[in-house]
Design a protein around this motif. Structure first.
Motif, PDB file in Angstrom:
ATOM      1  N   VAL A  16       0.860  -1.182   0.000  1.00  0.00           N
ATOM      2  CA  VAL A  16       0.000   0.000   0.000  1.00  0.00           C
ATOM      3  C   VAL A  16       0.896   1.232   0.000  1.00  0.00           C
ATOM      4  CG1 VAL A  16      -1.987  -1.086   1.119  1.00  0.00           C
ATOM      5  CG2 VAL A  16      -0.196  -0.084   2.528  1.00  0.00           C
ATOM      6  N   GLU A  17       0.490   2.229  -0.749  1.00  0.00           N
ATOM      7  CA  GLU A  17       1.268   3.462  -0.822  1.00  0.00           C
ATOM      8  C   GLU A  17       0.524   4.579  -0.088  1.00  0.00           C
ATOM      9  OE1 GLU A  17       4.306   3.648  -1.928  1.00  0.00           O
ATOM     10  OE2 GLU A  17       4.241   1.532  -2.503  1.00  0.00           O
ATOM     11  N   TYR A  18       1.227   5.230   0.810  1.00  0.00           N
ATOM     12  CA  TYR A  18       0.627   6.332   1.557  1.00  0.00           C
ATOM     13  C   TYR A  18       0.578   7.583   0.694  1.00  0.00           C
ATOM     14  CZ  TYR A  18       0.717   3.251   5.494  1.00  0.00           C
ATOM     15  OH  TYR A  18       0.465   2.181   6.305  1.00  0.00           O
ATOM     16  N   GLY A  19      -0.436   8.397   0.935  1.00  0.00           N
ATOM     17  CA  GLY A  19      -0.594   9.641   0.182  1.00  0.00           C
ATOM     18  C   GLY A  19       0.316  10.740   0.723  1.00  0.00           C
ATOM     19  N   ARG A  20      -0.013  11.964   0.373  1.00  0.00           N
ATOM     20  CA  ARG A  20       0.835  13.094   0.744  1.00  0.00           C
ATOM     21  C   ARG A  20       0.798  13.371   2.257  1.00  0.00           C
ATOM     22  NH1 ARG A  20       0.153  19.405  -1.188  1.00  0.00           N
ATOM     23  NH2 ARG A  20       1.638  20.235   0.324  1.00  0.00           N
ATOM     24  N   THR A  21       1.946  13.726   2.821  1.00  0.00           N
ATOM     25  CA  THR A  21       2.032  14.119   4.225  1.00  0.00           C
ATOM     26  C   THR A  21       2.153  15.640   4.313  1.00  0.00           C
ATOM     27  OG1 THR A  21       3.078  12.043   4.885  1.00  0.00           O
ATOM     28  CG2 THR A  21       3.393  13.910   6.349  1.00  0.00           C
ATOM     29  N   ILE A  40     -11.841   8.233   7.552  1.00  0.00           N
ATOM     30  CA  ILE A  40     -11.970   7.450   6.318  1.00  0.00           C
ATOM     31  C   ILE A  40     -12.414   8.353   5.153  1.00  0.00           C
ATOM     32  CG2 ILE A  40     -14.372   6.765   6.658  1.00  0.00           C
ATOM     33  CD1 ILE A  40     -13.455   3.895   5.891  1.00  0.00           C
ATOM     34  N   GLY A  41     -11.760   8.205   4.001  1.00  0.00           N
ATOM     35  CA  GLY A  41     -12.117   8.974   2.814  1.00  0.00           C
ATOM     36  C   GLY A  41     -11.582  10.404   2.790  1.00  0.00           C
ATOM     37  N   ASP A  42     -10.853  10.793   3.830  1.00  0.00           N
ATOM     38  CA  ASP A  42     -10.338  12.161   3.930  1.00  0.00           C
ATOM     39  C   ASP A  42      -8.849  12.170   3.564  1.00  0.00           C
ATOM     40  OD1 ASP A  42     -10.321  14.868   4.454  1.00  0.00           O
ATOM     41  OD2 ASP A  42     -10.761  14.686   6.597  1.00  0.00           O
ATOM     42  N   PRO A  67      -3.363   5.280   2.751  1.00  0.00           N
ATOM     43  CA  PRO A  67      -3.427   4.660   1.421  1.00  0.00           C
ATOM     44  C   PRO A  67      -4.875   4.533   0.966  1.00  0.00           C
ATOM     45  CG  PRO A  67      -2.267   3.256   3.019  1.00  0.00           C
ATOM     46  CD  PRO A  67      -2.943   4.333   3.793  1.00  0.00           C
ATOM     47  N   THR A  68      -5.062   4.454  -0.343  1.00  0.00           N
ATOM     48  CA  THR A  68      -6.389   4.152  -0.894  1.00  0.00           C
ATOM     49  C   THR A  68      -6.508   2.639  -0.998  1.00  0.00           C
ATOM     50  OG1 THR A  68      -6.471   6.231  -2.104  1.00  0.00           O
ATOM     51  CG2 THR A  68      -7.907   4.462  -2.887  1.00  0.00           C
ATOM     52  N   ARG A  69      -7.550   2.086  -0.390  1.00  0.00           N
ATOM     53  CA  ARG A  69      -7.719   0.626  -0.363  1.00  0.00           C
ATOM     54  C   ARG A  69      -9.201   0.280  -0.362  1.00  0.00           C
ATOM     55  NH1 ARG A  69      -4.692  -1.309   4.480  1.00  0.00           N
ATOM     56  NH2 ARG A  69      -3.869   0.745   4.912  1.00  0.00           N
ATOM     57  N   PRO A  70      -9.541  -0.938  -0.793  1.00  0.00           N
ATOM     58  CA  PRO A  70     -10.944  -1.352  -0.723  1.00  0.00           C
ATOM     59  C   PRO A  70     -11.382  -1.469   0.741  1.00  0.00           C
ATOM     60  CG  PRO A  70      -9.635  -2.864  -2.083  1.00  0.00           C
ATOM     61  CD  PRO A  70      -8.680  -1.989  -1.349  1.00  0.00           C
ATOM     62  N   VAL A  71     -12.560  -0.954   1.064  1.00  0.00           N
ATOM     63  CA  VAL A  71     -13.050  -0.977   2.444  1.00  0.00           C
ATOM     64  C   VAL A  71     -14.348  -1.779   2.506  1.00  0.00           C
ATOM     65  CG1 VAL A  71     -13.890   0.450   4.354  1.00  0.00           C
ATOM     66  CG2 VAL A  71     -11.939   1.223   2.981  1.00  0.00           C
ATOM     67  N   ALA A  72     -14.338  -2.828   3.338  1.00  0.00           N
ATOM     68  CA  ALA A  72     -15.477  -3.743   3.426  1.00  0.00           C
ATOM     69  C   ALA A  72     -16.769  -3.028   3.817  1.00  0.00           C
ATOM     70  CB  ALA A  72     -15.162  -4.858   4.430  1.00  0.00           C
ATOM     71  N   ALA A  73     -16.669  -2.033   4.701  1.00  0.00           N
ATOM     72  CA  ALA A  73     -17.860  -1.305   5.166  1.00  0.00           C
ATOM     73  C   ALA A  73     -18.568  -0.597   4.005  1.00  0.00           C
ATOM     74  CB  ALA A  73     -17.475  -0.299   6.242  1.00  0.00           C
ATOM     75  N   PHE A  74     -17.820  -0.296   2.930  1.00  0.00           N
ATOM     76  CA  PHE A  74     -18.403   0.355   1.755  1.00  0.00           C
ATOM     77  C   PHE A  74     -18.536  -0.624   0.595  1.00  0.00           C
ATOM     78  CE2 PHE A  74     -16.199   4.466   3.351  1.00  0.00           C
ATOM     79  CZ  PHE A  74     -17.204   4.644   4.289  1.00  0.00           C
ATOM     80  N   GLY A  75     -18.688  -1.896   0.919  1.00  0.00           N
ATOM     81  CA  GLY A  75     -18.859  -2.906  -0.125  1.00  0.00           C
ATOM     82  C   GLY A  75     -17.631  -3.091  -1.003  1.00  0.00           C
ATOM     83  N   GLY A  76     -16.461  -2.823  -0.432  1.00  0.00           N
ATOM     84  CA  GLY A  76     -15.217  -2.992  -1.190  1.00  0.00           C
ATOM     85  C   GLY A  76     -14.825  -1.783  -2.027  1.00  0.00           C
ATOM     86  N   PHE A  77     -15.595  -0.696  -1.900  1.00  0.00           N
ATOM     87  CA  PHE A  77     -15.259   0.529  -2.645  1.00  0.00           C
ATOM     88  C   PHE A  77     -13.942   1.087  -2.111  1.00  0.00           C
ATOM     89  CE2 PHE A  77     -15.449   5.118  -3.440  1.00  0.00           C
ATOM     90  CZ  PHE A  77     -15.766   5.126  -4.785  1.00  0.00           C
TER      91      PHE A  77
END
Length: 249
Positions: A16-21, A40-42, A67-77
């Motif tokens: 997983v790649e982390y976004g900007r710090t 989440i999502g921010d 990182p951007t990753r699939p999240v089970a709570a959002f149906g894998g979005f």
């Protein structure tokens, strides 16, 4: 310096790649560095602006982006998330690998700070959950995967969050005198809105209760009447006051 792999982790060993710090430099004498974890999502940018406005001139804020990753709570979005989650409660499935990877990333961010500076972790919602996982790793002395936890934490703040993997916390802390000593000396501030529709108020309250009963005696829980799943100036004022008094800023 890298602890437990800051750019990898997550289920199935996916990288997983982390976004900007985003970094907010202290305006006064540098006395504390706090990593702040978004929800989440921010991303780290939205919080860096708010933290920059607080009356805490001696604090450096580090605001990473998950990182951007699939999240089970959002149906894998896929969205920015510190770990995978199926529900925002104490009883949900805990993505230990993802939480460890995020805790290692935070430790990396703090590892090069000056030795005379107090180190802390804070966060909102899932960021608060990730901060509390780091608190557990600090007290236990190692990440869940057994790698030594390298940072001497002085303070933890969680807003509108929950305690992940709460079932195993007490046995972990009670397994050693050193862990109990570290837990009992770590100040934790938890704030929660009583009208929170995303992470229920009861989940926040139970998180504080479990932390206290597991040995984190210095856990403060602050409720806010009518507050939903967001923050308000009054809450951030209280966080600022608490940090100033706790860290002697």
């Amino acid at each position: 310096m890298s602890y437990g792999g800051s750019s990898s982790g997550g289920r199935g060993g996916r990288r997983v790649e982390y976004g900007r710090t985003y970094v907010v430099r202290p305006k006064g004498r540098h006395q504390a560095t706090i990593v702040w974890l978004h929800g989440i999502g921010d991303n780290g940018g939205s919080w860096s602006q708010l933290l920059d406005s607080l009356p805490l001139p001696n604090v450096k804020w580090i605001c990473p982006t998950a990182p951007t990753r699939p999240v089970a709570a959002f149906g894998g979005f896929p969205c920015t998330a510190w770990f995978d989650v199926d529900e925002t409660s104490l009883d949900g499935h805990a993505d230990i690998e993802g939480m460890d990877a995020s805790a290692a990333h935070v430790a990396n961010l703090l590892s090069s700070e000056p030795s005379d500076v107090s180190l802390g972790i804070g966060g909102f919602s899932m960021g608060a959950a990730a901060a509390l996982h780091s608190a557990a790793c600090y007290a236990h002395g190692r990440f869940t995967n057994g790698v030594a936890y390298p940072i001497n934490l002085r303070v933890v703040v969680g807003l509108s969050g929950w305690l992940p993997s709460s079932r195993t916390l007490r046995s972990k802390i009670e397994s050693s005198q050193l862990a109990l000593r570290k837990a009992s000396g770590l100040p934790i501030l938890l704030s929660h809105g009583m009208a929170d529709e995303v992470v229920t108020y009861r989940n926040g309250e139970r998180s504080a209760e479990i932390l206290r009963s597991s040995g984190f005696q210095y856990t403060y829980f602050k409720p806010y009447n009518g507050l939903g799943h967001y923050t308000i100036p009054e809450e951030m004022d209280d966080v600022s006051k608490w940090l100033r008094s706790t860290l002697g800023l």
